[in-house]
Design a protein around this motif. Structure first.
Motif, PDB file in Angstrom:
ATOM      1  N   ASP A 327     -12.927   4.182   4.490  1.00 53.93           N
ATOM      2  CA  ASP A 327     -14.237   3.915   5.093  1.00 53.93           C
ATOM      3  C   ASP A 327     -14.142   2.831   6.166  1.00 53.93           C
ATOM      4  N   GLY A 328     -12.933   2.388   6.469  1.00 53.42           N
ATOM      5  CA  GLY A 328     -12.762   1.332   7.477  1.00 53.42           C
ATOM      6  C   GLY A 328     -12.831  -0.065   6.887  1.00 53.42           C
ATOM      7  N   GLY A 329     -13.132  -0.151   5.588  1.00 52.72           N
ATOM      8  CA  GLY A 329     -13.209  -1.459   4.928  1.00 52.72           C
ATOM      9  C   GLY A 329     -11.831  -1.916   4.469  1.00 52.72           C
ATOM     10  N   GLU A 330     -11.817  -2.941   3.619  1.00 53.50           N
ATOM     11  CA  GLU A 330     -10.574  -3.541   3.146  1.00 53.50           C
ATOM     12  C   GLU A 330      -9.649  -2.496   2.508  1.00 53.50           C
ATOM     13  N   GLY A 331      -8.370  -2.587   2.842  1.00 52.76           N
ATOM     14  CA  GLY A 331      -7.366  -1.702   2.248  1.00 52.76           C
ATOM     15  C   GLY A 331      -6.055  -2.452   2.109  1.00 52.76           C
ATOM     16  N   ILE A 332      -5.730  -2.905   0.899  1.00 49.26           N
ATOM     17  CA  ILE A 332      -4.535  -3.726   0.667  1.00 49.26           C
ATOM     18  C   ILE A 332      -3.428  -2.834   0.109  1.00 49.26           C
ATOM     19  N   CYS A 333      -2.280  -2.838   0.782  1.00 46.14           N
ATOM     20  CA  CYS A 333      -1.162  -1.984   0.378  1.00 46.14           C
ATOM     21  C   CYS A 333       0.023  -2.870   0.003  1.00 46.14           C
ATOM     22  N   ILE A 334       0.373  -2.878  -1.271  1.00 44.57           N
ATOM     23  CA  ILE A 334       1.448  -3.747  -1.754  1.00 44.57           C
ATOM     24  C   ILE A 334       2.514  -2.891  -2.433  1.00 44.57           C
ATOM     25  N   ALA A 335       3.750  -3.056  -1.999  1.00 49.82           N
ATOM     26  CA  ALA A 335       4.871  -2.339  -2.614  1.00 49.82           C
ATOM     27  C   ALA A 335       5.809  -3.352  -3.260  1.00 49.82           C
ATOM     28  N   PHE A 336       6.280  -3.032  -4.448  1.00 53.83           N
ATOM     29  CA  PHE A 336       7.248  -3.881  -5.145  1.00 53.83           C
ATOM     30  C   PHE A 336       8.637  -3.276  -4.952  1.00 53.83           C
ATOM     31  N   TYR A 337       9.564  -4.108  -4.465  1.00 52.05           N
ATOM     32  CA  TYR A 337      10.860  -3.585  -4.044  1.00 52.05           C
ATOM     33  C   TYR A 337      12.022  -4.292  -4.735  1.00 52.05           C
ATOM     34  N   ALA A 338      12.927  -3.492  -5.302  1.00 50.33           N
ATOM     35  CA  ALA A 338      14.216  -3.990  -5.787  1.00 50.33           C
ATOM     36  C   ALA A 338      15.238  -2.925  -5.413  1.00 50.33           C
ATOM     37  N   TYR A 339      16.362  -3.336  -4.878  1.00 54.46           N
ATOM     38  CA  TYR A 339      17.316  -2.355  -4.367  1.00 54.46           C
ATOM     39  C   TYR A 339      17.838  -1.442  -5.477  1.00 54.46           C
ATOM     40  N   LYS A 340      17.849  -1.937  -6.721  1.00 58.69           N
ATOM     41  CA  LYS A 340      18.360  -1.093  -7.819  1.00 58.69           C
ATOM     42  C   LYS A 340      17.498   0.170  -7.987  1.00 58.69           C
ATOM     43  N   ASP A 341      16.209   0.094  -7.608  1.00 55.19           N
ATOM     44  CA  ASP A 341      15.361   1.289  -7.664  1.00 55.19           C
ATOM     45  C   ASP A 341      15.836   2.336  -6.657  1.00 55.19           C
ATOM     46  N   ILE A 342      16.272   1.862  -5.486  1.00 52.38           N
ATOM     47  CA  ILE A 342      16.787   2.778  -4.458  1.00 52.38           C
ATOM     48  C   ILE A 342      18.061   3.437  -4.978  1.00 52.38           C
ATOM     49  N   GLU A 343      18.894   2.655  -5.659  1.00 51.74           N
ATOM     50  CA  GLU A 343      20.146   3.207  -6.212  1.00 51.74           C
ATOM     51  C   GLU A 343      19.861   4.293  -7.249  1.00 51.74           C
ATOM     52  N   LYS A 344      18.781   4.122  -8.014  1.00 53.67           N
ATOM     53  CA  LYS A 344      18.391   5.174  -8.969  1.00 53.67           C
ATOM     54  C   LYS A 344      18.028   6.449  -8.227  1.00 53.67           C
ATOM     55  N   LEU A 345      17.277   6.297  -7.123  1.00 48.47           N
ATOM     56  CA  LEU A 345      16.881   7.472  -6.332  1.00 48.47           C
ATOM     57  C   LEU A 345      18.105   8.145  -5.718  1.00 48.47           C
ATOM     58  N   GLU A 346      19.093   7.329  -5.328  1.00 47.78           N
ATOM     59  CA  GLU A 346      20.335   7.900  -4.781  1.00 47.78           C
ATOM     60  C   GLU A 346      21.036   8.761  -5.829  1.00 47.78           C
ATOM     61  N   LYS A 347      21.003   8.288  -7.089  1.00 48.26           N
ATOM     62  CA  LYS A 347      21.677   9.044  -8.156  1.00 48.26           C
ATOM     63  C   LYS A 347      21.035  10.422  -8.348  1.00 48.26           C
ATOM     64  N   PHE A 348      19.717  10.506  -8.125  1.00 43.96           N
ATOM     65  CA  PHE A 348      19.029  11.797  -8.272  1.00 43.96           C
ATOM     66  C   PHE A 348      19.550  12.834  -7.267  1.00 43.96           C
ATOM     67  N   LEU A 349      20.166  12.344  -6.185  1.00 45.11           N
ATOM     68  CA  LEU A 349      20.654  13.268  -5.151  1.00 45.11           C
ATOM     69  C   LEU A 349      21.983  13.918  -5.539  1.00 45.11           C
TER      70      LEU A 349
END
Length: 731
Positions: A327-349
């Motif tokens: 609606d054009g109002g407040e929109g807060i986007c927060i991501a929590f990041y740890a590289y080990k999560d990326i490594e888990k996603l790599e394993k899925f490949l």
């Protein structure tokens, strides 16, 4: 057809006086019978681009859409604007024979203007034959990025749409998507046979959205609860990658007084609809969901979107964050990041076709680059989608964490070169960790085995720690100087650009404070939040630290076996004055609270009374009762001396997850006997040697232990021994 007529029809059907953005131009192009390609961000009004032309023309428009929930949503919406119930229909396998006949009857009689179908339904021979005899006005391909294997939601069945459209009878095609990089855009046009389509591309910039990436620490649940309690009553979505995490987090939020519901494809259809409707009707404030939730959800006042886990691509991230602030109002986007999560996603490949692995890896590297960048995040996202942005004066220019809190940069040219030279010197045979061990001078078994301790590069990076060198390696991968060989489970290879960098080093700037691997809790409320958090009480912390040493001495155990620093930190923030409150402190649990807790709650109670302190009760994170029975199963199985591999396999979890569960059980004060398993790995002298180390050491850090034993034991062995030690002496 005159433009005024299009405006009249807009008012007549939808009650609007004005079009948004380039809707009007798109609609006129469709009515003129031209192929049309629309790239318009979430909330830009894509559906209007095919709904209005369909209502204005004779015949039926076929709308291809990937989700039944999304189709139902749209059909209900269109029926709300028309007196004719049959104006819009869904054709799919969920219909009864009678309902299917009614749909076909309405199409034959010219009543149905929009027919929503999934690509799977469109491939059925009986449906193709039926539609061949119907008056089709045009084809609308919604969520068109599903066609491209470079898109974030690739669906193979979308690849066949061109042939189906030809079989039914070619008419104008309008393809629509909220996210398409130039590469995906070309792929869509080629696969739909619409190379000559007129392209309408709206700006991807959403100025009202605030972007932030935070380190994902062990206190992530507490951070989320603090943030939501600072935004009570506001709507939000939290995305997780696994169904299990969705369920766990939703429960944790519920027991902490937050009106949250889970949503994932594993729930039965009735529950999914009920939870979605509760969110839309504001009977629930927060939805914790997998990516199954959100497509076509037209809720304008979602105030925050969080990513508990980083998504698999920037397209996914952009589309999911795009559900905030429509609606054009407040929109807060927060991501929590740890590289080990990326490594888990790599394993899925692993095990996927090589081409799919390469695409997946490239998409993941873009996610890492976004998470670790120090540049304006809005500029980064827009550049990814092929759009320029002025980070000084553009709309929403300063609305991200990097702009509000700029990070200092330093020249890392020499460090990058050293990493590349080390990889070259080891003949590109290692993953990241052995390279780091060589650089910091850690003589692990692998390093000694390959005689890497004799290299010129050995210990050359000892002035930095392992986390720093890991970050350097990641930056080298992200910028294309290195690539990971997925087939060899992440072995690092030099690219041509990397080889060239060794010969001709160039400036390479890195940010100073990207410590995304931190395990310390961040005690401030999330920066985008508005509520004040509980302050850390240093005086009380010092008193608790002294008491820990005293209790440890009495019990003849190391201080960390009583309570570890993160637990003491949390006590000094939340002032637990009863054993019930104490057991909700992370790392304590019921067993430890009973065994060690009385003097601690007595000290805190006296301190609170003496200093007139108001306790921040609502920030004590209550733990969820483990209903799964996994804890009981593990204790019973270890009592029966089952191999840990068998226990993990029987519950469908990894060994790493199982060991984590055992650690949690032991840390919460319950004994678990894994002696039988350890004895199959280590002999009596080795067990005695490691036990003695933990008994005398001031730290239970595995890296310290690893260094102490000079790599004689790997971290898995030391971790199991630490569990045994804690179970024996602390519980």
């Amino acid at each position: 057809m005159k433009i005024a007529t299009v405006h009249d029809e807009l008012k007549k059907y939808f009650g609007f006086d004005q079009f948004k953005g380039n809707q009007e131009a798109v609609i006129n192009n469709v009515i003129a019978g031209n192929d049309t390609f629309v790239i318009m961000p979430t909330g830009g009004g894509k559906s209007m681009c095919y709904q209005l032309p369909a209502l204005m023309q004779s015949g039926t428009a076929i709308v291809v859409s990937p989700l039944i929930a999304l189709m139902k949503n749209q059909v209900d919406s269109i029926r709300g604007f028309s007196e004719e119930h049959g104006v819009a229909h869904v054709l799919n396998s969920s219909l009864t024979k009678g309902q299917t006949e009614q749909v076909k009857e309405d199409i034959r009689n010219g009543i149905t203007k929009l027919l929503y179908v999934a690509p799977e339904s469109l491939t059925k021979e009986e449906n193709i034959e039926f539609l061949q005899g119907c008056d089709i006005s045009f084809y609308a391909i919604d969520e068109a990025h599903c066609i491209s294997e470079w898109g974030h939601d690739f669906r193979p069945e979308y690849r066949n749409l061109k042939n189906i459209i030809t079989a039914i009878g070619r008419k104008p095609v309008i393809a629509l998507t909220a996210t398409a990089t130039p590469k995906v855009q070309g792929d869509i046009q080629k696969n739909l046979g619409m190379d000559d389509a007129q392209v309408f591309k709206a700006s991807f910039n959403r100025p009202n959205l605030y972007y932030e990436v935070r380190p994902k620490t062990e206190h992530v649940d507490r951070d989320i609860i603090k943030f939501i309690k600072g935004h009570m009553g506001k709507s939000g979505i939290i995305y997780c990658l696994s169904r299990k995490k969705v369920e766990e987090l939703a429960e944790t939020l519920q027991v902490n007084g937050i009106n949250a519901l889970p949503y994932h494809a594993g729930l039965d259809a009735k529950s999914r609809v009920r939870h979605q409707d509760a969110f839309l009707m504001e009977e629930a404030d927060v939805i914790v969901a997998t990516i199954a939730f959100g497509m076509g959800i037209d809720k304008p006042d979602v105030r925050f979107v969080m990513h508990y886990d980083m998504p698999k691509s920037l397209e996914s991230y952009y589309q999911e964050t795009g559900r905030a602030g429509r609606d054009g109002g407040e929109g807060i986007c927060i991501a929590f990041y740890a590289y080990k999560d990326i490594e888990k996603l790599e394993k899925f490949l692993h095990g996927k076709p090589v081409s799919e692995q390469e695409v997946g890896m490239q998409l993941l590297q873009e996610v890492v680059a976004f998470a670790e960048t120090s540049m304006n995040r809005r500029k980064f996202i827009l550049h990814y989608f092929g759009e320029e942005f002025d980070e000084e004066n553009g709309p929403g220019a300063k609305n991200d964490d990097n702009s509000q809190h700029p990070k200092k940069q330093f020249e890392a040219k020499d460090d990058i070169k050293l990493v590349l030279e080390t990889i070259a010197a080891t003949n590109e045979r290692f993953k990241a960790l052995p390279i780091v061990n060589i650089l910091i001078g850690n003589k692990t078994t692998m390093v000694k085995q390959h005689k890497s301790d004799q290299l010129d590069q050995f210990m050359k990076g000892a002035d930095h720690d392992d986390k720093y060198w890991m970050s350097v390696i990641r930056q080298a991968v992200v910028t294309g100087l290195l690539k990971k060989d997925i087939e060899k489970y992440g072995v690092l290879n030099l690219t041509e650009a990397g080889k060239d960098f060794i010969k001709n080093p160039k400036s390479f700037m890195m940010s100073e404070d990207h410590n995304y691997e931190s395990t310390e809790g961040d005690d401030d409320i999330i920066t985008a939040g508005k509520a004040g958090g509980a302050a850390f009480d240093e005086t009380l912390y010092g008193m608790l630290k002294d008491l820990t040493r005293k209790v440890a001495k009495e019990k003849e155990v190391p201080p960390y076996a009583v309570f570890q620093e993160p637990s003491l930190n949390e006590m000094a923030m939340n002032y637990p004055t009863t054993l019930d409150e104490l057991k909700n402190i992370s790392g304590v649990g019921e067993g430890k609270a009973k065994k060690f807790g009385k003097p601690f709650v007595a000290l805190i109670q006296k301190y609170v009374e003496d200093n007139n302190i108001d306790k921040p009760d609502d920030f004590v994170v209550k733990s969820v009762v483990n209903k799964s029975g996994l804890k009981v199963y593990i204790i019973q199985s270890t009592d029966r001396k089952l191999p840990l591999e068998d226990i993990a396999a029987s519950k469908g979890i990894t060994m790493e997850d199982l060991v984590c569960e055992i650690e949690n059980i032991v840390n919460s004060g319950t004994k678990v006997n894994i002696d039988y398993y350890i004895e199959s790995l280590l002999d009596e002298e080795q067990i005695e040697e490691i036990t003695e180390y933990f008994l005398e050491s001031d730290s239970d850090d595995l890296k310290d232990a690893h260094e102490e034993f000079d790599g004689d034991y790997d971290e898995d062995e030391l971790r199991l021994m630490r569990i045994k030690f804690m179970s024996d002496v602390a519980n």
